[in-house]
Write an enzyme that holds these catalytic residues in place. Structure first.
Site, PDB file in Angstrom:
ATOM      1  N   ARG A  75       0.829  -1.229   0.000  1.00  0.00           N
ATOM      2  CA  ARG A  75       0.000   0.000   0.000  1.00  0.00           C
ATOM      3  C   ARG A  75       0.860   1.275   0.000  1.00  0.00           C
ATOM      4  O   ARG A  75       0.509   2.283   0.615  1.00  0.00           O
ATOM      5  CB  ARG A  75      -0.944   0.038   1.209  1.00  0.00           C
ATOM      6  CG  ARG A  75      -1.840  -1.146   1.342  1.00  0.00           C
ATOM      7  CD  ARG A  75      -2.902  -1.252   0.252  1.00  0.00           C
ATOM      8  NE  ARG A  75      -3.658  -2.452   0.477  1.00  0.00           N
ATOM      9  CZ  ARG A  75      -3.322  -3.662  -0.026  1.00  0.00           C
ATOM     10  NH1 ARG A  75      -2.278  -3.782  -0.830  1.00  0.00           N
ATOM     11  NH2 ARG A  75      -4.040  -4.716   0.239  1.00  0.00           N
ATOM     12  N   SER A 116     -10.443  -0.840   4.536  1.00  0.00           N
ATOM     13  CA  SER A 116      -9.553  -0.886   5.693  1.00  0.00           C
ATOM     14  C   SER A 116      -8.984   0.500   5.981  1.00  0.00           C
ATOM     15  O   SER A 116      -8.435   1.146   5.090  1.00  0.00           O
ATOM     16  CB  SER A 116      -8.396  -1.856   5.430  1.00  0.00           C
ATOM     17  OG  SER A 116      -8.908  -3.165   5.335  1.00  0.00           O
ATOM     18  N   GLU A 164      -4.198   3.763   6.305  1.00  0.00           N
ATOM     19  CA  GLU A 164      -4.074   3.457   4.879  1.00  0.00           C
ATOM     20  C   GLU A 164      -4.807   4.532   4.075  1.00  0.00           C
ATOM     21  O   GLU A 164      -4.413   4.872   2.973  1.00  0.00           O
ATOM     22  CB  GLU A 164      -4.695   2.075   4.616  1.00  0.00           C
ATOM     23  CG  GLU A 164      -4.721   1.676   3.157  1.00  0.00           C
ATOM     24  CD  GLU A 164      -5.247   0.255   2.951  1.00  0.00           C
ATOM     25  OE1 GLU A 164      -5.000  -0.620   3.798  1.00  0.00           O
ATOM     26  OE2 GLU A 164      -5.913   0.031   1.931  1.00  0.00           O
TER      27      GLU A 164
HETATM   28  C1  LIG Z   1     -15.734  -1.488   0.751  1.00  0.00           C
HETATM   29  C2  LIG Z   1     -14.292  -1.209   0.390  1.00  0.00           C
HETATM   30  C3  LIG Z   1     -13.418  -2.259   0.213  1.00  0.00           C
HETATM   31  C4  LIG Z   1     -12.081  -2.017  -0.119  1.00  0.00           C
HETATM   32  N1  LIG Z   1     -11.237  -3.075  -0.296  1.00  0.00           N
HETATM   33  C5  LIG Z   1      -9.965  -2.858  -0.650  1.00  0.00           C
HETATM   34  C6  LIG Z   1      -9.069  -3.958  -0.862  1.00  0.00           C
HETATM   35  O1  LIG Z   1      -9.433  -5.115  -0.788  1.00  0.00           O
HETATM   36  N2  LIG Z   1      -7.790  -3.675  -1.188  1.00  0.00           N
HETATM   37  C7  LIG Z   1      -7.332  -2.401  -1.308  1.00  0.00           C
HETATM   38  O2  LIG Z   1      -6.149  -2.221  -1.627  1.00  0.00           O
HETATM   39  N3  LIG Z   1      -8.151  -1.350  -1.110  1.00  0.00           N
HETATM   40  C8  LIG Z   1      -9.445  -1.532  -0.788  1.00  0.00           C
HETATM   41  N4  LIG Z   1     -10.272  -0.468  -0.583  1.00  0.00           N
HETATM   42  C9  LIG Z   1      -9.721   0.905  -0.656  1.00  0.00           C
HETATM   43  C10 LIG Z   1      -9.807   1.545  -2.048  1.00  0.00           C
HETATM   44  O3  LIG Z   1     -10.877   0.991  -2.803  1.00  0.00           O
HETATM   45  C11 LIG Z   1      -8.508   1.381  -2.822  1.00  0.00           C
HETATM   46  O4  LIG Z   1      -7.437   2.028  -2.153  1.00  0.00           O
HETATM   47  C12 LIG Z   1      -8.620   1.953  -4.236  1.00  0.00           C
HETATM   48  O5  LIG Z   1      -7.480   1.605  -4.968  1.00  0.00           O
HETATM   49  C13 LIG Z   1      -8.785   3.465  -4.262  1.00  0.00           C
HETATM   50  O6  LIG Z   1      -9.151   3.824  -5.581  1.00  0.00           O
HETATM   51  P1  LIG Z   1      -9.987   5.142  -5.873  1.00  0.00           P
HETATM   52  O7  LIG Z   1     -10.153   5.244  -7.351  1.00  0.00           O
HETATM   53  O8  LIG Z   1     -11.238   5.179  -5.092  1.00  0.00           O
HETATM   54  O9  LIG Z   1      -8.964   6.246  -5.363  1.00  0.00           O
HETATM   55  P2  LIG Z   1      -9.270   7.565  -4.516  1.00  0.00           P
HETATM   56  O10 LIG Z   1      -9.814   7.194  -3.190  1.00  0.00           O
HETATM   57  O11 LIG Z   1     -10.058   8.512  -5.330  1.00  0.00           O
HETATM   58  O12 LIG Z   1      -7.792   8.119  -4.329  1.00  0.00           O
HETATM   59  C14 LIG Z   1      -6.848   7.419  -3.524  1.00  0.00           C
HETATM   60  C15 LIG Z   1      -5.488   8.092  -3.681  1.00  0.00           C
HETATM   61  O13 LIG Z   1      -5.047   7.923  -5.027  1.00  0.00           O
HETATM   62  C16 LIG Z   1      -4.756   9.186  -5.615  1.00  0.00           C
HETATM   63  N5  LIG Z   1      -5.122   9.090  -7.026  1.00  0.00           N
HETATM   64  C17 LIG Z   1      -6.333   8.776  -7.557  1.00  0.00           C
HETATM   65  N6  LIG Z   1      -6.268   8.741  -8.895  1.00  0.00           N
HETATM   66  C18 LIG Z   1      -4.972   9.058  -9.228  1.00  0.00           C
HETATM   67  C19 LIG Z   1      -4.280   9.175 -10.459  1.00  0.00           C
HETATM   68  N7  LIG Z   1      -4.875   8.972 -11.640  1.00  0.00           N
HETATM   69  N8  LIG Z   1      -2.961   9.483 -10.424  1.00  0.00           N
HETATM   70  C20 LIG Z   1      -2.338   9.677  -9.237  1.00  0.00           C
HETATM   71  N9  LIG Z   1      -2.944   9.590  -8.038  1.00  0.00           N
HETATM   72  C21 LIG Z   1      -4.258   9.270  -8.037  1.00  0.00           C
HETATM   73  C22 LIG Z   1      -5.612  10.181  -4.847  1.00  0.00           C
HETATM   74  O14 LIG Z   1      -5.082  11.487  -4.930  1.00  0.00           O
HETATM   75  C23 LIG Z   1      -5.531   9.591  -3.453  1.00  0.00           C
HETATM   76  O15 LIG Z   1      -4.326   9.976  -2.820  1.00  0.00           O
HETATM   77  C24 LIG Z   1     -11.619  -0.686  -0.272  1.00  0.00           C
HETATM   78  C25 LIG Z   1     -12.531   0.374  -0.118  1.00  0.00           C
HETATM   79  C26 LIG Z   1     -13.853   0.121   0.195  1.00  0.00           C
HETATM   80  C27 LIG Z   1     -14.804   1.271   0.315  1.00  0.00           C
END
Ligand SMILES: Cc1cc2nc3c(=O)[nH]c(=O)nc-3n(C[C@H](O)[C@H](O)[C@H](O)COP(=O)(O)OP(=O)(O)OC[C@H]3O[C@@H](n4cnc5c(N)ncnc54)[C@H](O)[C@@H]3O)c2cc1C
Length: 299
Positions: A172, A220, A290
């Site tokens: 992560r 998480s 995280e």
């Molecule tokens: C129910 C649930 C279950 C989940 N399960 C998991 C799991 O099993 N494993 C896991 O790893 N995570 C999990 N997550 C957390 C989350 O889904 C992941 O971290 C996911 O990768 C975040 O993606 P996002 O598009 O929502 O990013 P965002 O939340 O929109 O952004 C996260 C970070 O990435 C940056 N970012 C976004 N897009 C870009 C880009 N194009 N370039 C550079 N930086 C960028 C943002 O600035 C921010 O710092 C879960 C979340 C939920 C709600």
């Protein structure tokens, strides 16, 4: 001149004071000063070049790992979901995936193409850009294990292709050149004789049994410390069900904080700090969030 004044071609398309609660899976967060959804890469380049150099920029995917504070976000938020949306097969094993493609879509398409292992992406409720920024992973799979190269855009609108070796990647954690964002990635999978659609269904079912899916959360909250599980430490510190305002440590999975519909970001942040302090007092371990916490506190 107002530092946030924009040329007329963008002024009509920008949303001012957009509530970030509409763009985060916790459904909390104050307003973004400017909220912009580009049409495509060229449009995004032109937009970045039109900004005053001091304007802060935050890229977001689906906001599933973001706690935006109640005072909102200064500067510009750039939304990527559905924008950088190309998903194509480049060769037997390689795929181009834009940063705005939902991870679930990537998983399903790889199954159709007979490529894997990409099933783990199915339950990650974000887009590829967020998964690249976080090195998202699940069930033994991890995003960067599949990255050959990424295409990025910097603050001046300059595009670059970078090999995966330009990034320092861990659990992560992804450290790369500052002020560059992901437009997409070339990913490599293995050719699979059998499509694994049933694996996706199985992994999603397992999540439903163990996680409060359907409630507002960000997954998480803390990373697992070496050799242990954050959920175990939180549960054994007696914190399951503990709440601040409308935020509560999930009864189902202690590393999830859920919003009962009335929480504000300050409730969630206060609960995060309480969990950290309690676990440290009880177990002597300082948990690391995280989730990415951004924005301004309310005075
Ligand atoms: C129910 C649930 C279950 C989940 N399960 C998991 C799991 O099993 N494993 C896991 O790893 N995570 C999990 N997550 C957390 C989350 O889904 C992941 O971290 C996911 O990768 C975040 O993606 P996002 O598009 O929502 O990013 P965002 O939340 O929109 O952004 C996260 C970070 O990435 C940056 N970012 C976004 N897009 C870009 C880009 N194009 N370039 C550079 N930086 C960028 C943002 O600035 C921010 O710092 C879960 C979340 C939920 C709600």
């Amino acid at each position: 001149m107002n530092a946030l004044a924009l040329p007329p071609e963008f002024e009509g398309r920008i949303v001012r004071a957009e509530p970030m609660s509409k763009h985060t899976s916790w459904r909390v967060g104050g307003p973004a000063e400017l909220f912009f959804t580009p049409r495509d890469t060229d449009d995004c380049v032109a937009f970045l070049q039109s900004l005053a150099p001091t304007t802060p920029v935050l890229w977001i995917g689906l906001g599933s790992n973001l706690l935006v504070r109640d005072g909102g976000v200064r500067g510009v938020v750039i939304a990527t979901h559905g924008v950088f949306a190309e998903l194509e097969r480049l060769s037997d094993q390689d795929v181009w995936c834009g940063s705005g493609v939902a991870c679930a879509k990537l998983a399903k398409q790889c199954v159709k193409w007979g490529l894997g292992p990409a099933e783990f992406f199915a339950g990650i409720p974000g887009v590829l850009g967020g998964a690249l920024a976080m090195n998202a992973g699940a069930f033994g799979g991890e995003t960067w294990r599949h990255v050959l190269s990424v295409t990025t855009l910097d603050r001046n609108g300059v595009r670059r292709e970078r090999p995966a070796s330009d990034y320092n990647v861990g659990y992560r954690r992804v450290v790369g050149p500052p002020d560059e964002w992901f437009l997409g990635a070339r990913l490599r999978f293995e050719a699979r004789a059998e499509a694994a659609a049933h694996d996706i269904r199985m992994l999603l079912a397992r999540r439903k049994q163990t996680q409060p899916i359907g409630q507002w959360s960000c997954g998480s909250v803390f990373t697992n410390p070496p050799g242990d599980h954050a959920a175990r430490l939180i549960e054994t510190a007696g914190l399951k069900g503990f709440g601040v305002g409308g935020a509560r440590v999930s009864e189902m999975h202690a590393n999830f904080i859920v919003n009962d519909g009335t929480a504000c970001a300050a409730d969630i942040e206060a609960l995060i700090e309480h969990v950290q302090a309690t676990v440290e007092r009880v177990h002597g371990v300082r948990l690391t969030p995280e989730v990415r916490i951004v924005g301004e506190k309310t005075p």
